[in-house]
Every structure is written in structure tokens, then in C-alpha cells.
Write an enzyme that holds these catalytic residues in place. Sequence first.
Site, PDB file in Angstrom:
ATOM      1  N   ASP A  91      91.932  52.642 -62.365  1.00 42.49           N
ATOM      2  CA  ASP A  91      90.931  52.726 -61.313  1.00 42.49           C
ATOM      3  C   ASP A  91      90.165  54.037 -61.498  1.00 42.49           C
ATOM      4  O   ASP A  91      90.507  54.852 -62.354  1.00 42.49           O
ATOM      5  CB  ASP A  91      91.559  52.627 -59.926  1.00 42.49           C
ATOM      6  CG  ASP A  91      92.551  53.739 -59.638  1.00 42.49           C
ATOM      7  OD1 ASP A  91      92.648  54.685 -60.439  1.00 42.49           O
ATOM      8  OD2 ASP A  91      93.237  53.661 -58.610  1.00 42.49           O
ATOM      9  N   PHE A  95      89.205  54.847 -54.510  1.00 40.34           N
ATOM     10  CA  PHE A  95      90.046  54.500 -53.366  1.00 40.34           C
ATOM     11  C   PHE A  95      90.564  55.744 -52.656  1.00 40.34           C
ATOM     12  O   PHE A  95      90.777  55.745 -51.444  1.00 40.34           O
ATOM     13  CB  PHE A  95      91.212  53.617 -53.811  1.00 40.34           C
ATOM     14  CG  PHE A  95      92.134  53.234 -52.678  1.00 40.34           C
ATOM     15  CD1 PHE A  95      91.729  52.345 -51.706  1.00 40.34           C
ATOM     16  CD2 PHE A  95      93.406  53.777 -52.585  1.00 40.34           C
ATOM     17  CE1 PHE A  95      92.568  52.002 -50.651  1.00 40.34           C
ATOM     18  CE2 PHE A  95      94.255  53.448 -51.546  1.00 40.34           C
ATOM     19  CZ  PHE A  95      93.829  52.546 -50.575  1.00 40.34           C
ATOM     20  N   ASP A 266      95.762  43.621 -57.946  1.00 39.94           N
ATOM     21  CA  ASP A 266      96.799  44.645 -58.062  1.00 39.94           C
ATOM     22  C   ASP A 266      97.194  45.103 -56.674  1.00 39.94           C
ATOM     23  O   ASP A 266      96.433  44.964 -55.720  1.00 39.94           O
ATOM     24  CB  ASP A 266      96.277  45.858 -58.845  1.00 39.94           C
ATOM     25  CG  ASP A 266      95.390  46.742 -57.962  1.00 39.94           C
ATOM     26  OD1 ASP A 266      95.859  47.805 -57.517  1.00 39.94           O
ATOM     27  OD2 ASP A 266      94.238  46.344 -57.679  1.00 39.94           O
ATOM     28  N   CYS A 304     115.878  32.385 -60.143  1.00 38.92           N
ATOM     29  CA  CYS A 304     115.047  33.459 -60.702  1.00 38.92           C
ATOM     30  C   CYS A 304     115.616  33.957 -62.024  1.00 38.92           C
ATOM     31  O   CYS A 304     116.816  34.241 -62.127  1.00 38.92           O
ATOM     32  CB  CYS A 304     114.950  34.603 -59.699  1.00 38.92           C
ATOM     33  SG  CYS A 304     114.003  36.024 -60.319  1.00 38.92           S
ATOM     34  N   CYS A 306     115.001  36.855 -63.460  1.00 38.87           N
ATOM     35  CA  CYS A 306     114.972  38.314 -63.599  1.00 38.87           C
ATOM     36  C   CYS A 306     116.369  38.846 -63.923  1.00 38.87           C
ATOM     37  O   CYS A 306     117.380  38.174 -63.672  1.00 38.87           O
ATOM     38  CB  CYS A 306     114.439  38.966 -62.312  1.00 38.87           C
ATOM     39  SG  CYS A 306     115.650  39.129 -60.976  1.00 38.87           S
ATOM     40  N   CYS A 309     118.880  38.740 -60.872  1.00 30.58           N
ATOM     41  CA  CYS A 309     119.401  37.427 -60.463  1.00 30.58           C
ATOM     42  C   CYS A 309     120.189  36.744 -61.577  1.00 30.58           C
ATOM     43  O   CYS A 309     121.219  36.108 -61.316  1.00 30.58           O
ATOM     44  CB  CYS A 309     118.256  36.535 -60.004  1.00 30.58           C
ATOM     45  SG  CYS A 309     117.460  37.082 -58.474  1.00 30.58           S
ATOM     46  N   HIS A 335     113.266  42.361 -59.716  1.00 28.80           N
ATOM     47  CA  HIS A 335     113.161  41.023 -59.146  1.00 28.80           C
ATOM     48  C   HIS A 335     111.766  40.766 -58.587  1.00 28.80           C
ATOM     49  O   HIS A 335     111.165  39.707 -58.833  1.00 28.80           O
ATOM     50  CB  HIS A 335     114.192  40.825 -58.033  1.00 28.80           C
ATOM     51  CG  HIS A 335     113.929  39.577 -57.240  1.00 28.80           C
ATOM     52  ND1 HIS A 335     114.309  38.336 -57.666  1.00 28.80           N
ATOM     53  CD2 HIS A 335     113.254  39.400 -56.062  1.00 28.80           C
ATOM     54  CE1 HIS A 335     113.898  37.430 -56.794  1.00 28.80           C
ATOM     55  NE2 HIS A 335     113.249  38.053 -55.811  1.00 28.80           N
TER      56      HIS A 335
END
Length: 409
Positions: A91, A95, A266, A304, A306, A309, A335
Site C-alpha cells: 500500500d 490509509f 486484504d 480443514c 491446515c 487441524c 488455520h
Amino acid sequence: MEFEVVAKCPVTNARVSRMKLAHGVTVLPTFMPVATQAAIKGLTPQQVESLGINLILNNTYHLNLRPGIEVLQEAGGAHKFQGWNHNLLTDSGGFQLVSLNKFTQITEEGALFESPFDGKPTMLTPEESIKIQHAIGADIIMQLDDVVSSLTTGPRVEEAMWRTIRWLDRCVETHDKSGKSSTQNLFAIVQGGLDAKLRDQCLDEMISRKNRVAGYAIGGLSGGEEKGKIKQCADKLPFDRPRYSMGIGFAEDLLVCVALGVDMADCVFPTRTARFGVALTFKGPLNLRLSKHQADMQPIDETCPCPTCSSRTSRAAIHHLITLETAGAHAVTQHNLVFQARLMGRARHAIINGAYPDYLKSFFAEYFGDKGYPEWCVNALRAVGVDLLEGKHDAKTVDGSGAVWDRAE
């Protein structure tokens, strides 16, 4: 940049695209995790890569303050500095004009920041923002924009919108002179607050500069407001350019924005909420700090893939760790990033197979259950031909965000 739309939903404005950048191909729509200080908090680059993620975001404002551009240049750019071999977006620092407002003075020249670390004043001009991003070496760089809160009304919104356009011209000129446009791709940012007329004026100006920018971001709409202005922007932006909605991270927001024609988003939400012990699932978030999880031997999500998990780390173990050891936050962070990737991966699969409306209906039914659909989601999706309430005579809607949170029983 090479950008190609490879599939489009026959009902909504959702699409699947292929974006080739200097560090590889990213398939869109996608969610970009935020690595503010050149790192996803709690994870190594190798861990992030192993989750299947190949596009992340760094923060120009913070990297300019620490470690500083000299260090990044000595390292050979932010990719080498952080050990990340895939695509990177930065960016521009715009912001921070909102989030660090008490430190900031806006002039036509640029934004005068007072460093939150040592109080040192720093002028961030459009030219300087682009030069900093050149030193960082990101594959996608953003123009400096004059950001105002989406709640702001009156002449300040129009002032910021026109200044953003003027600053874009200064960013483009600096970028064109750099010789880096073949490897670093400049995006314009559409502003205009919640004023439809200002948004249209900004869109017209930005689109007139299409041949000088690689893509477009939709700015100033990450505060939880309804997404009508995002549709307005996506409807008008060029079909052959990627569209990036800044600061969007809730699951329902992401899927609605994809339906409206957004390609990229994002947000710090999935990683920040992980550090508070909240795991994201397709049945809604789980607050693993609650005592009701202290003896639950299930993983967060049986389906899941990941590391957390798939190793069957239990909810009870995470409940125990989350307030004692950083390992708990790391486990939930992995996760949550995989959840976001699965959410968007399922979206891409559904779009390619012409079934995105069905995916939306099944997701919202499972995620919100009998708690009620957020009314803004229902309205936004009706605008692109999907009625979440079709055939659901007992379904209800709720005002506000409709966010589902796991609470103590």
C-alpha cells in the site's frame, strides 16, 4: 503484468482471472494476508508458503520508518529481506492518513506524519511514496491517495477525491520515469466516500488514465458500510484490469464483493482475530477462549487441511494455550489463513463451474444458520441476480453487519 479473465459467472459479476507478475502467477479472486512489518505475525515465510499463499501485502508507511529504505535497499528489496519468493503488494501509506490522523497534516504537497516512534516529522509526497515502493520492490504498488473516513461528509470528501486524482498523476509520472514499470505495476485508487456522484467523477478520471495504470483499487469502503458503492465502482471499471477492494476480510464481505466483480481483497482481520483466540469456520467463528471449549477434543474443523487441524490439535489444547503461549495464536493464525484460502478457492471453483449463486446460498445458509442473514448482504446479492431468501419462507434478515460470534452459553 499479464492479466486474463478465464471464467465469468453467468448470473453475477464474479469472475476468475489469471494474473502473472514478476514473482509468479496468482489466480483471482484471492484474499491477501497482511504482513505489515514484512511478516505475517507469528509465522515464518516458509510456513505462509506451505499454506498455499502466493500474494501478501506489506505496509509502505511502516517499512519506511522501520527498518528504513537504506536497509531494504542493502538487502536487495523486501522480497529478499523477508525471505518471500512470491508476489507482493504494497500500500502507499494513504490509509495511515486516517488511522494515524492525530499525527498527520495534509497539504497539496503531501502528508506530514509525526513518527509514532520518535516524534520525527516525515513528509510523504506522492513521488516519495512511489520511490519508497520502488525500493521495497513490490510487484504491485499503490498510488498515494488522500483518504478520509467513510463517515466523513461535506466538502472534505470532494477535496480528497480531486487531490487523489492529482496525486495519481504525480505518482504515474514518477513511476514512468523510473524504468520499473515492467516489473512493478502501479494501481490507481478510486475515492469519493459514500457520495455516488463523486465516485462517478473519480471513476471517469481514473479510467481516462487506463493506459498508464495496471489496475484499480476501490478505497475508502472498508468500514463496514453496505457495498453499493463497490458495485458502482466494479460495474464501471475496465473489464481487462484487476479490481482490488481495500480492507475487506470478513467471509460474507469477501463473497459479496466477489459477486459484485472484485478480484482481490486484504485485511488484518483473520490474523488479528486469531491472536484473540477466534478461529474462522464455515459454521461461523469459534471463540476458543470460552470455557465451553476447555474439554473439547475435536479439532477446529474436521475437514480443514491446515497444519493445526490435520494434526488434530484439539480445541481444548488451543483453549489452554491461547492465553499462555504464543503457540496458540500461531496455530489459530495458520488455520484462519487456510480458511480464507479455502473460502476463495471454493469461490473460484464455483465460478468456473457456473455454480457461484449456489455456492453463495449454501455458504450463507451454513454460516448464519437460523441467526438471520445480514440484510445488506441480501440486498447486495439481489442487485446481481441472487436471492438468498428464495424458497426459504422461514428465513429472516437482521440489521447491521449480522456478524456471527461464538458466545458463552
